[in-house]
Design a protein around this motif. Structure first.
Motif, PDB file in Angstrom:
ATOM      1  N   GLN A 322       0.301 -32.706  31.692  1.00 34.76           N
ATOM      2  CA  GLN A 322       1.659 -33.029  32.114  1.00 34.76           C
ATOM      3  C   GLN A 322       2.632 -32.000  31.542  1.00 34.76           C
ATOM      4  O   GLN A 322       2.537 -31.608  30.387  1.00 34.76           O
ATOM      5  CB  GLN A 322       2.057 -34.424  31.628  1.00 34.76           C
ATOM      6  CG  GLN A 322       3.456 -34.847  32.066  1.00 34.76           C
ATOM      7  CD  GLN A 322       3.821 -36.234  31.570  1.00 34.76           C
ATOM      8  OE1 GLN A 322       3.087 -36.829  30.768  1.00 34.76           O
ATOM      9  NE2 GLN A 322       4.931 -36.767  32.047  1.00 34.76           N
ATOM     10  N   THR A 335       8.596 -25.620  39.386  1.00 33.48           N
ATOM     11  CA  THR A 335       8.457 -27.058  39.188  1.00 33.48           C
ATOM     12  C   THR A 335       7.525 -27.285  38.015  1.00 33.48           C
ATOM     13  O   THR A 335       7.038 -26.324  37.380  1.00 33.48           O
ATOM     14  CB  THR A 335       7.901 -27.739  40.461  1.00 33.48           C
ATOM     15  OG1 THR A 335       7.928 -29.153  40.272  1.00 33.48           O
ATOM     16  CG2 THR A 335       6.482 -27.284  40.746  1.00 33.48           C
ATOM     17  N   THR A 336       7.265 -28.541  37.679  1.00 35.30           N
ATOM     18  CA  THR A 336       6.332 -28.883  36.603  1.00 35.30           C
ATOM     19  C   THR A 336       5.375 -29.957  37.090  1.00 35.30           C
ATOM     20  O   THR A 336       5.619 -30.634  38.099  1.00 35.30           O
ATOM     21  CB  THR A 336       7.089 -29.404  35.364  1.00 35.30           C
ATOM     22  OG1 THR A 336       7.876 -30.542  35.729  1.00 35.30           O
ATOM     23  CG2 THR A 336       7.979 -28.317  34.780  1.00 35.30           C
ATOM     24  N   THR A 337       4.284 -30.127  36.376  1.00 36.27           N
ATOM     25  CA  THR A 337       3.285 -31.131  36.745  1.00 36.27           C
ATOM     26  C   THR A 337       3.699 -32.510  36.232  1.00 36.27           C
ATOM     27  O   THR A 337       4.386 -32.639  35.218  1.00 36.27           O
ATOM     28  CB  THR A 337       1.907 -30.769  36.159  1.00 36.27           C
ATOM     29  OG1 THR A 337       2.023 -30.617  34.743  1.00 36.27           O
ATOM     30  CG2 THR A 337       1.394 -29.477  36.759  1.00 36.27           C
ATOM     31  N   ASP A 338       3.289 -33.541  36.948  1.00 38.92           N
ATOM     32  CA  ASP A 338       3.604 -34.913  36.540  1.00 38.92           C
ATOM     33  C   ASP A 338       2.546 -35.434  35.574  1.00 38.92           C
ATOM     34  O   ASP A 338       1.696 -34.679  35.089  1.00 38.92           O
ATOM     35  CB  ASP A 338       3.736 -35.814  37.769  1.00 38.92           C
ATOM     36  CG  ASP A 338       2.471 -35.853  38.608  1.00 38.92           C
ATOM     37  OD1 ASP A 338       1.387 -35.533  38.079  1.00 38.92           O
ATOM     38  OD2 ASP A 338       2.556 -36.212  39.813  1.00 38.92           O
ATOM     39  N   ALA A 339       2.579 -36.730  35.331  1.00 46.24           N
ATOM     40  CA  ALA A 339       1.665 -37.329  34.356  1.00 46.24           C
ATOM     41  C   ALA A 339       0.212 -37.207  34.773  1.00 46.24           C
ATOM     42  O   ALA A 339      -0.696 -37.245  33.934  1.00 46.24           O
ATOM     43  CB  ALA A 339       2.035 -38.803  34.148  1.00 46.24           C
ATOM     44  N   ASN A 340      -0.033 -37.046  36.058  1.00 44.32           N
ATOM     45  CA  ASN A 340      -1.406 -36.888  36.557  1.00 44.32           C
ATOM     46  C   ASN A 340      -1.815 -35.430  36.690  1.00 44.32           C
ATOM     47  O   ASN A 340      -2.885 -35.131  37.237  1.00 44.32           O
ATOM     48  CB  ASN A 340      -1.551 -37.587  37.912  1.00 44.32           C
ATOM     49  CG  ASN A 340      -1.349 -39.084  37.800  1.00 44.32           C
ATOM     50  OD1 ASN A 340      -1.845 -39.719  36.872  1.00 44.32           O
ATOM     51  ND2 ASN A 340      -0.600 -39.657  38.741  1.00 44.32           N
ATOM     52  N   PHE A 343       1.242 -31.163  41.018  1.00 44.64           N
ATOM     53  CA  PHE A 343       2.498 -30.492  41.329  1.00 44.64           C
ATOM     54  C   PHE A 343       2.580 -30.219  42.827  1.00 44.64           C
ATOM     55  O   PHE A 343       1.565 -30.206  43.540  1.00 44.64           O
ATOM     56  CB  PHE A 343       2.641 -29.174  40.548  1.00 44.64           C
ATOM     57  CG  PHE A 343       1.696 -28.086  40.989  1.00 44.64           C
ATOM     58  CD1 PHE A 343       2.040 -27.193  42.007  1.00 44.64           C
ATOM     59  CD2 PHE A 343       0.449 -27.936  40.387  1.00 44.64           C
ATOM     60  CE1 PHE A 343       1.173 -26.186  42.410  1.00 44.64           C
ATOM     61  CE2 PHE A 343      -0.429 -26.943  40.789  1.00 44.64           C
ATOM     62  CZ  PHE A 343      -0.063 -26.059  41.803  1.00 44.64           C
TER      63      PHE A 343
END
Length: 529
Positions: A322, A335-340, A343
């Protein structure tokens, strides 16, 4: 359906090759070359659709450490008889049946007609004398029978025998000796199989025309022979399968060719030019089939359209990351990656995106321009060195629906230790390969969605057997969809611990390749090979 497509491609190549003959070659005086071209075109058209463009076949990443293919079979769903495909086959079969009966009747009537005549065995042929008032069942009614040849028989009417025997016999002997009847029979057999293609009628007429040119070419006195052709006025109709001496529609062309000056030897180069053109067209068609396969048509980028890029970023031991940054190189857009670890970003084609996360080496991804959607499965490696990946040179395959180009960027290490692809002692499933096949047979199931959709083929998986014997970094190199990919991953992820691979006497991480074949059969069984 593939068989029908193949029949259509053969027909199109016949049309192309005949167009080349009609536009470029038919006026040449190389009659033997023209005959060879027409016959060669009929046969070559069966091979040209099979031509593959270099590197057209799909390439899979092959690892030295791999398992034999495992086959999953399921009972095929009962097919419906009332489908458009079956209707097409029924229409095709009806046409073949009709043309077969037609050809059989012509041959039966022709042989019956020949047997009615008086046969005289000669050195080069069998001469058959017939009465001028007889009629052949294969001919149009009402007209007198002229002289003709078929295979080894030269059929001569009484009138021709009494007044023009030597000239007609010499002419028909050329047809017999050069086996012209076999050319016509070949076309007629092809017309049975390709009854829907009218271009074969033109092939037949052109071959018969060339046959006459070849026979006329053997005349000893051109002027006398031309006068004889003009004065010969029997007017007998032409049969379907024979080489008839007199054909009013060809008379003008035959006399024209008798007096035409031979083409120069340099004109032979036109045959090579036509051959090169045909090969070029075949390669272009094969290239189009490679670049625009049915599953990807309509999924190419439009002018000015951005690429929809999605992906998942994970650690070497498959944990989602994340907060990893995804930046378009040379810009501040990102952008950035989410909790999973997922992206999503829109990127203009031709750009590069950079994936960064503290403690792991950055990855630069060059985007292709063939698909409007692209997916990246990323496994970061510890360190600070930047790695650059080009999807066109990585493990990239279209998704099952053709919408997305899927690229897997595999990690080169797990838990800080390198991943090997070639080792002294390969990792082993508990009990060996046979035990693994038994495990797969007991646990894997043919997905219901795949059975209903009649989906079959191979799912190629890649995973890492760690130093502890655990299964990590499971990836689908090439999938089938309809639940087969998910089922393959589920069963592999549930495997017990393996015996790890060994290098220099120490356990090491090893990347392993496992193909699983899903096949629809008459009954539900599993087998390994």
């Amino acid at each position: 359906m593939e068989a029908l497509m193949y029949l259509g491609e053969v027909s199109l190549y016949w049309l192309l090759l005949y167009a080349c003959y009609w536009l470029v070659l038919r006026q040449h005086t190389f009659f033997r070359w023209n005959r060879a071209f027409l016959l060669g075109s009929l046969l070559a058209a069966f091979v040209l659709p099979l031509v593959q463009y270099p590197e057209a076949a799909p390439t899979l990443v092959a690892y030295e450490v791999s398992a034999p293919a495992f086959v999953v079979q399921a009972a095929a769903p009962t097919p419906s008889l009332f489908t458009w495909l079956n209707l097409l086959w029924a229409v095709y079969a009806g046409g073949v049946l009709y043309m077969s009966i037609r050809l059989y009747r012509y041959l039966r009537n022709l042989f019956s007609f020949i047997r009615q005549g008086e046969a005289i065995e000669l050195d080069d042929c069998t001469l058959v004398l017939i009465s001028t008032d007889r009629r052949s069942g294969g001919r149009r009614s009402g007209g007198p029978v002229g002289s003709f040849s078929f295979l080894k028989w030269v059929v001569v009417s009484r009138g021709d025998y009494e007044h023009h025997f030597d000239t007609i016999l010499n002419h028909e002997l050329v047809h017999v000796q050069q086996r012209h009847s076999l050319d016509v029979l070949l076309v007629e057999v092809l017309r049975v199989l390709f009854w829907f293609n009218p271009v074969l009628i033109f092939y037949k007429k052109s071959l018969q025309q060339v046959h006459e040119y070849l026979a006329d070419q053997q005349a000893s006195n051109r002027d006398h022979y031309a006068e004889f052709l003009v004065s010969y006025a029997l007017g007998a109709p032409v049969t379907v399968l024979t080489n008839h001496f007199f054909n009013a529609s060809l008379l003008k062309d035959r006399i024209k060719m008798l007096y035409k000056n031979p083409n120069s030897r340099w004109s032979l180069s036109t045959y090579a030019a036509v051959a090169l053109l045909t090969i070029f067209v075949a390669l272009v068609v094969a290239s189009c089939e490679r670049d625009v396969v049915p599953s990807t048509k309509g999924n190419q980028l439009a002018a000015g359209q951005d690429i929809s890029v999605q992906g998942d970023v994970r650690t070497p031991d498959e944990k989602p990351i994340q907060g990893a940054s995804i930046i378009i190189k040379g810009s501040d857009k990102g952008t950035t990656t989410d909790a999973n670890g997922h992206f999503s970003i829109n990127v203009p084609p031709g750009n590069t995106i950079i994936v960064r996360y503290k403690g792991y080496g950055p990855i630069e991804l060059k985007l292709g321009s063939t698909h409007k959607k692209q997916y990246f499965g990323l496994s970061l490696t510890s360190g600070d060195s930047t790695k650059t990946f080009d999807p066109s040179q990585s493990t990239s395959v279209p998704s099952k629906d053709g919408e997305t180009l899927k690229t897997l960027v595999q990690s080169s290490e797990i838990n800080g230790q390198p991943i090997f692809t070639v080792v002294e002692q390969v990792p082993e499933f508990p009990g060996g390969v046979n035990a693994m096949m038994e495990y797969l047979g007991q646990n894997i199931r043919y997905p219901e969605a795949a059975t209903k959709a009649k989906v079959q083929g191979r799912v190629f998986l890649s995973f890492v057997v760690t130093t502890e014997g655990e299964i990590k970094d499971i990836q689908i190199l090439k999938g089938l969809g309809f639940g087969t990919d998910t089922e393959s991953v589920r069963v592999v992820s549930s495997m017990p611990r393996w015996k790890p691979g060994m290098q220099s006497g120490k356990p090491v991480n090893v990347r392993y390749n496992l193909p699983i074949s899903f096949q629809l059969g008459s009954k539900a069984t599993t087998e390994g090979n």
